[in-house]
Design an enzyme around this catalytic site. Structure first.
Site, PDB file in Angstrom:
ATOM      1  N   THR A   1       0.425  -1.126   0.030  1.00  0.00           N
ATOM      2  CA  THR A   1       0.184   0.386   0.024  1.00  0.00           C
ATOM      3  C   THR A   1       0.481   1.344  -0.117  1.00  0.00           C
ATOM      4  O   THR A   1       1.836   1.457   0.610  1.00  0.00           O
ATOM      5  CB  THR A   1      -0.991   0.341   1.378  1.00  0.00           C
ATOM      6  OG1 THR A   1      -1.597   1.282   0.939  1.00  0.00           O
ATOM      7  CG2 THR A   1      -0.029  -0.091   2.700  1.00  0.00           C
TER       8      THR A   1
ATOM      9  N   GLU B   1       0.011   3.541   1.848  1.00  0.00           N
ATOM     10  CA  GLU B   1       0.500   3.910   3.215  1.00  0.00           C
ATOM     11  C   GLU B   1       1.956   3.867   4.253  1.00  0.00           C
ATOM     12  O   GLU B   1       2.441   4.408   4.580  1.00  0.00           O
ATOM     13  CB  GLU B   1       0.060   2.704   4.201  1.00  0.00           C
ATOM     14  CG  GLU B   1      -2.008   3.622   3.899  1.00  0.00           C
ATOM     15  CD  GLU B   1      -1.727   5.161   5.611  1.00  0.00           C
ATOM     16  OE1 GLU B   1      -0.962   4.993   6.415  1.00  0.00           O
ATOM     17  OE2 GLU B   1      -2.338   5.925   4.697  1.00  0.00           O
TER      18      GLU B   1
ATOM     19  N   TYR C   1      -1.349   0.642  10.776  1.00  0.00           N
ATOM     20  CA  TYR C   1      -1.440  -0.090   9.735  1.00  0.00           C
ATOM     21  C   TYR C   1      -0.374  -0.687   8.856  1.00  0.00           C
ATOM     22  O   TYR C   1       0.301  -0.597   8.077  1.00  0.00           O
ATOM     23  CB  TYR C   1      -2.425   0.225   9.433  1.00  0.00           C
ATOM     24  CG  TYR C   1      -3.089  -0.121   8.100  1.00  0.00           C
ATOM     25  CD1 TYR C   1      -3.339  -0.911   7.704  1.00  0.00           C
ATOM     26  CD2 TYR C   1      -2.619   0.559   6.693  1.00  0.00           C
ATOM     27  CE1 TYR C   1      -3.887  -1.860   6.109  1.00  0.00           C
ATOM     28  CE2 TYR C   1      -3.131   0.645   5.139  1.00  0.00           C
ATOM     29  CZ  TYR C   1      -3.572  -1.074   5.223  1.00  0.00           C
ATOM     30  OH  TYR C   1      -3.807  -0.954   3.600  1.00  0.00           O
TER      31      TYR C   1
ATOM     32  N   LYS D   1       1.722  -3.166   7.348  1.00  0.00           N
ATOM     33  CA  LYS D   1       1.977  -3.655   5.806  1.00  0.00           C
ATOM     34  C   LYS D   1       3.513  -3.679   4.854  1.00  0.00           C
ATOM     35  O   LYS D   1       3.774  -3.837   4.628  1.00  0.00           O
ATOM     36  CB  LYS D   1       1.177  -2.363   5.461  1.00  0.00           C
ATOM     37  CG  LYS D   1      -0.383  -2.445   5.174  1.00  0.00           C
ATOM     38  CD  LYS D   1      -0.775  -4.331   4.404  1.00  0.00           C
ATOM     39  CE  LYS D   1      -1.817  -3.926   3.873  1.00  0.00           C
ATOM     40  NZ  LYS D   1      -2.314  -5.375   3.125  1.00  0.00           N
TER      41      LYS D   1
HETATM   42  P1  NAP Z   1     -11.233  -4.606   1.965  1.00  0.00           P
HETATM   43  O1  NAP Z   1     -12.671  -4.390   1.619  1.00  0.00           O
HETATM   44  O2  NAP Z   1     -11.310  -4.088   4.070  1.00  0.00           O
HETATM   45  O3  NAP Z   1     -11.569  -6.194   2.387  1.00  0.00           O
HETATM   46  C1  NAP Z   1     -10.137  -6.971   3.491  1.00  0.00           C
HETATM   47  C2  NAP Z   1     -11.047  -8.487   3.734  1.00  0.00           C
HETATM   48  O4  NAP Z   1     -10.026  -9.353   4.718  1.00  0.00           O
HETATM   49  C3  NAP Z   1     -12.229  -8.556   4.551  1.00  0.00           C
HETATM   50  O5  NAP Z   1     -13.579  -9.588   3.930  1.00  0.00           O
HETATM   51  C4  NAP Z   1     -12.155  -9.254   5.949  1.00  0.00           C
HETATM   52  O6  NAP Z   1     -13.095  -9.966   6.007  1.00  0.00           O
HETATM   53  C5  NAP Z   1     -10.689  -9.972   5.965  1.00  0.00           C
HETATM   54  N1  NAP Z   1     -10.041 -10.219   6.761  1.00  0.00           N
HETATM   55  C6  NAP Z   1      -9.167  -9.440   7.829  1.00  0.00           C
HETATM   56  N2  NAP Z   1      -8.879  -9.872   8.661  1.00  0.00           N
HETATM   57  C7  NAP Z   1      -8.864 -10.990   8.727  1.00  0.00           C
HETATM   58  C8  NAP Z   1      -8.540 -12.322   9.232  1.00  0.00           C
HETATM   59  N3  NAP Z   1      -7.875 -12.268  10.368  1.00  0.00           N
HETATM   60  N4  NAP Z   1      -7.813 -12.721   8.610  1.00  0.00           N
HETATM   61  C9  NAP Z   1      -8.674 -13.317   7.143  1.00  0.00           C
HETATM   62  N5  NAP Z   1      -9.321 -11.765   6.667  1.00  0.00           N
HETATM   63  C10 NAP Z   1      -9.745 -11.059   6.865  1.00  0.00           C
HETATM   64  O7  NAP Z   1      -9.820  -3.866   1.458  1.00  0.00           O
HETATM   65  P2  NAP Z   1      -9.888  -3.669   0.328  1.00  0.00           P
HETATM   66  O8  NAP Z   1     -10.316  -2.391   0.101  1.00  0.00           O
HETATM   67  O9  NAP Z   1     -10.867  -4.425  -0.722  1.00  0.00           O
HETATM   68  O10 NAP Z   1      -8.029  -3.712   0.309  1.00  0.00           O
HETATM   69  C11 NAP Z   1      -7.341  -5.619   0.325  1.00  0.00           C
HETATM   70  C12 NAP Z   1      -6.783  -5.410  -0.206  1.00  0.00           C
HETATM   71  O11 NAP Z   1      -4.966  -4.022  -0.400  1.00  0.00           O
HETATM   72  C13 NAP Z   1      -6.176  -4.982   1.789  1.00  0.00           C
HETATM   73  O12 NAP Z   1      -4.894  -5.743   3.157  1.00  0.00           O
HETATM   74  C14 NAP Z   1      -5.608  -3.249   2.309  1.00  0.00           C
HETATM   75  O13 NAP Z   1      -5.216  -3.088   3.267  1.00  0.00           O
HETATM   76  C15 NAP Z   1      -4.889  -2.778   0.494  1.00  0.00           C
HETATM   77  N6  NAP Z   1      -4.790  -1.907   0.292  1.00  0.00           N
HETATM   78  C16 NAP Z   1      -6.384  -0.996   0.211  1.00  0.00           C
HETATM   79  C17 NAP Z   1      -6.185   0.225  -0.960  1.00  0.00           C
HETATM   80  C18 NAP Z   1      -7.465   0.318  -0.987  1.00  0.00           C
HETATM   81  O14 NAP Z   1      -7.005   1.594  -1.232  1.00  0.00           O
HETATM   82  N7  NAP Z   1      -8.398  -0.075  -0.589  1.00  0.00           N
HETATM   83  C19 NAP Z   1      -4.639   0.118  -1.584  1.00  0.00           C
HETATM   84  C20 NAP Z   1      -3.593  -0.520  -0.493  1.00  0.00           C
HETATM   85  C21 NAP Z   1      -3.870  -2.155  -0.427  1.00  0.00           C
HETATM   86  P3  NAP Z   1     -14.433  -9.739   7.001  1.00  0.00           P
HETATM   87  O15 NAP Z   1     -15.608  -9.520   5.418  1.00  0.00           O
HETATM   88  O16 NAP Z   1     -14.229 -11.356   7.838  1.00  0.00           O
HETATM   89  O17 NAP Z   1     -14.140  -8.445   8.027  1.00  0.00           O
HETATM   90  N1  GDD Z   2     -12.250   6.950   6.651  1.00  0.00           N
HETATM   91  C1  GDD Z   2     -12.082   8.289   7.154  1.00  0.00           C
HETATM   92  N2  GDD Z   2     -13.428   9.176   8.187  1.00  0.00           N
HETATM   93  N3  GDD Z   2     -11.315   9.631   6.995  1.00  0.00           N
HETATM   94  C2  GDD Z   2     -11.586  10.152   7.055  1.00  0.00           C
HETATM   95  C3  GDD Z   2     -13.235  11.368   7.893  1.00  0.00           C
HETATM   96  C4  GDD Z   2     -13.750  10.014   8.017  1.00  0.00           C
HETATM   97  O1  GDD Z   2     -14.598  10.553   8.404  1.00  0.00           O
HETATM   98  N4  GDD Z   2     -12.648  12.556   7.293  1.00  0.00           N
HETATM   99  C5  GDD Z   2     -11.760  12.916   7.002  1.00  0.00           C
HETATM  100  N5  GDD Z   2     -10.612  11.773   6.173  1.00  0.00           N
HETATM  101  C6  GDD Z   2      -9.220  11.819   5.736  1.00  0.00           C
HETATM  102  C7  GDD Z   2      -8.561  10.893   6.605  1.00  0.00           C
HETATM  103  O2  GDD Z   2      -8.004  11.567   7.389  1.00  0.00           O
HETATM  104  C8  GDD Z   2      -6.864  11.107   5.326  1.00  0.00           C
HETATM  105  O3  GDD Z   2      -6.808  11.410   5.608  1.00  0.00           O
HETATM  106  C9  GDD Z   2      -8.488  10.438   4.021  1.00  0.00           C
HETATM  107  O4  GDD Z   2      -9.546  10.908   4.787  1.00  0.00           O
HETATM  108  C10 GDD Z   2      -8.948   9.290   3.655  1.00  0.00           C
HETATM  109  O5  GDD Z   2      -9.344   8.218   4.773  1.00  0.00           O
HETATM  110  P1  GDD Z   2      -9.798   6.558   4.662  1.00  0.00           P
HETATM  111  O6  GDD Z   2     -10.337   7.156   3.002  1.00  0.00           O
HETATM  112  O7  GDD Z   2     -10.145   5.602   6.238  1.00  0.00           O
HETATM  113  O8  GDD Z   2      -8.484   5.958   3.093  1.00  0.00           O
HETATM  114  P2  GDD Z   2      -6.660   5.337   3.768  1.00  0.00           P
HETATM  115  O9  GDD Z   2      -5.788   6.416   3.470  1.00  0.00           O
HETATM  116  O10 GDD Z   2      -6.542   6.746   5.506  1.00  0.00           O
HETATM  117  O11 GDD Z   2      -6.640   4.067   3.936  1.00  0.00           O
HETATM  118  C11 GDD Z   2      -7.003   3.784   3.178  1.00  0.00           C
HETATM  119  O12 GDD Z   2      -6.067   3.644   1.485  1.00  0.00           O
HETATM  120  C12 GDD Z   2      -4.460   3.270   2.159  1.00  0.00           C
HETATM  121  C13 GDD Z   2      -4.502   3.254   0.842  1.00  0.00           C
HETATM  122  O13 GDD Z   2      -3.484   4.759   0.885  1.00  0.00           O
HETATM  123  C14 GDD Z   2      -7.276   2.594   3.156  1.00  0.00           C
HETATM  124  O14 GDD Z   2      -7.616   1.247   2.161  1.00  0.00           O
HETATM  125  C15 GDD Z   2      -6.354   1.622   3.274  1.00  0.00           C
HETATM  126  O15 GDD Z   2      -6.391  -0.221   3.346  1.00  0.00           O
HETATM  127  C16 GDD Z   2      -5.206   1.630   2.213  1.00  0.00           C
HETATM  128  O16 GDD Z   2      -3.890   1.039   2.043  1.00  0.00           O
END
Ligand code: NAP
Ligand code: GDD
Length: 320
Positions: free
Chosen positions: A123, A125, A147, A151
């Site tokens: 990620t 992050e 987190y 990662k």
């Molecule tokens: P998500 O919707 O939060 O999905 C994460 C999944 O992990 C959920 O289905 C959850 O299952 C499962 N999980 C949690 N704890 C677990 C455990 N102990 N054992 C097995 N599975 C478990 O995340 P996403 O946005 O699809 O992201 C997919 C992956 O990419 C994650 O690893 C995230 O950190 C990474 N990532 C995401 C982004 C982004 O912007 N979306 C960017 C970079 C990297 P439950 O349904 O049971 O909770």
């Molecule tokens: N969640 C959330 N809720 N974020 C807020 C809010 C709120 O009410 N208000 C402002 N924010 C701001 C957070 O402080 C952050 O700067 C930004 O919105 C994005 O927050 P999130 O949507 O929670 O995503 P993230 O960037 O912290 O993390 C996501 O992206 C990562 C990749 O850069 C997640 O998907 C991570 O799993 C992923 O790795």
């Protein structure tokens, strides 16, 4: 026919990746945790087409069993405690699932002994307080949350096992990506759900934290394609996946409210300390030149289009 195992199948990316792999003729196994009530909101449509297997990234033996049951050619490790905000409340559990969980899967694959290609969901992050903007595969890391640190551990383990045991392991360093299936706790979906509720008259405001942070937001269905592409290469390499453009939360609000005909959202948004983070990442922006050159991958869905699809979907869900 190739077989793929996806951890985190019920998450946003897991469900989109399963959709993609099915179109490519894969036999797909989806790992999910046992729970008293299954959350298959994103995967209900996959029942009967994907084999769901029980496993938990915090339980080594369950991973060994899941590998035996699925006998995969490719493993996509998408399971994680993925909510950054929550990682300050549960740093130990986040480290266990998000960091150690990856190591456990690598060990399970090593013990399994067959040739299995492994994808780790790294990620942006990990770049955190970015020391170079935009960040690429050579940019030093500076994570800013439990987190991000977890990662980074998983990222280095993936690389270390590649170098130590000659395993086909890759990390996709993906910048933020969203879709209609995004979890409600993330800011984008929280906004589109809130906008839909305001439009339909169910709520009169959205409570948010920092409105000034900027993220490089892409569309999840575009991004899962590059996960698959990375595992089809001759040699295992890591890639940054991003759009190269960053937008603030305010920009997101502009587009989302505009979708329902509201130009000035200031009276509908309340800033709330509870949603501020102990350490914030002000800006994330990525350079995915390497992915364009080697994978021929580029983002297809524009920011405005993605936001508009999310708002439309939420209005539809609430109108049903
Ligand atoms: P998500 O919707 O939060 O999905 C994460 C999944 O992990 C959920 O289905 C959850 O299952 C499962 N999980 C949690 N704890 C677990 C455990 N102990 N054992 C097995 N599975 C478990 O995340 P996403 O946005 O699809 O992201 C997919 C992956 O990419 C994650 O690893 C995230 O950190 C990474 N990532 C995401 C982004 C982004 O912007 N979306 C960017 C970079 C990297 P439950 O349904 O049971 O909770
Ligand atoms: N969640 C959330 N809720 N974020 C807020 C809010 C709120 O009410 N208000 C402002 N924010 C701001 C957070 O402080 C952050 O700067 C930004 O919105 C994005 O927050 P999130 O949507 O929670 O995503 P993230 O960037 O912290 O993390 C996501 O992206 C990562 C990749 O850069 C997640 O998907 C991570 O799993 C992923 O790795």
């Amino acid at each position: 026919m190739k077989r793929a195992l996806i951890t985190g199948i019920n998450g946003m990316d897991g469900s989109h990746l399963a959709d993609l792999l099915l179109t490519k003729g894969y036999e797909v196994y989806g790992m999910e945790r046992r729970s008293s009530s299954k959350n298959r909101t994103n995967t209900g449509h996959l029942e009967g087409r994907v084999t769901f297997v029980n496993g938990d990234l915090t339980d080594q033996n369950s991973l060994v069993r899941v590998l035996r049951e699925s006998d995969p050619d490719e493993v996509y490790n998408l399971g994680a405690q993925s909510f950054v905000g929550e990682s300050w409340n549960t740093p130990e559990q986040t480290g266990d699932v998000t960091g150690m969980g990856c190591l456990r899967m690598l060990e399970a694959i090593r013990e399994y002994g067959k040739d299995v290609k492994f994808y780790q969901a790294s990620t942006s992050e990990m770049f955190g307080k970015m020391v170079e903007n935009p960040a690429n595969e050579n940019t030093p890391f500076y994570p800013r949350s439990p987190y991000g640190v977890a990662k980074l551990y998983a990222h280095w383990m993936t690389k270390n096992y590649r170098e130590s045991y000659d395993m086909f392991n890759v990390s996709g360093i993906l910048f933020n990506h969203e879709s209609e299936r995004r979890g409600i706790e993330f800011v984008t979906r929280k906004i589109t759900d809130g906008v839909a509720k305001i439009y339909l008259g169910y709520e009169d405001h959205i409570r948010l934290g920092n409105l000034d942070s900027r993220r490089d937001w892409g569309y999840s269905p575009d991004y899962v394609e590059c996960m698959w592409l990375m595992l089809q290469q001759d040699k295992p390499e890591d890639f940054v996946i991003a759009t190269g453009k960053s937008h603030s939360i305010r920009d997101f609000l502009d587009v989302a409210f505009n979708c329902v005909g509201i130009d000035d959202w200031s009276n509908y948004v309340v800033q709330d300390e509870r949603y501020m983070r102990p350490a914030e990442i002000d800006v994330l922006c990525g350079d995915s030149t390497k992915a364009r050159e080697i994978l021929d991958w580029y983002p297809k869905t524009a920011f405005q289009e993605m936001v508009s699809r999310m708002v439309k979907k939420d209005v539809g869900l609430l109108s049903d």
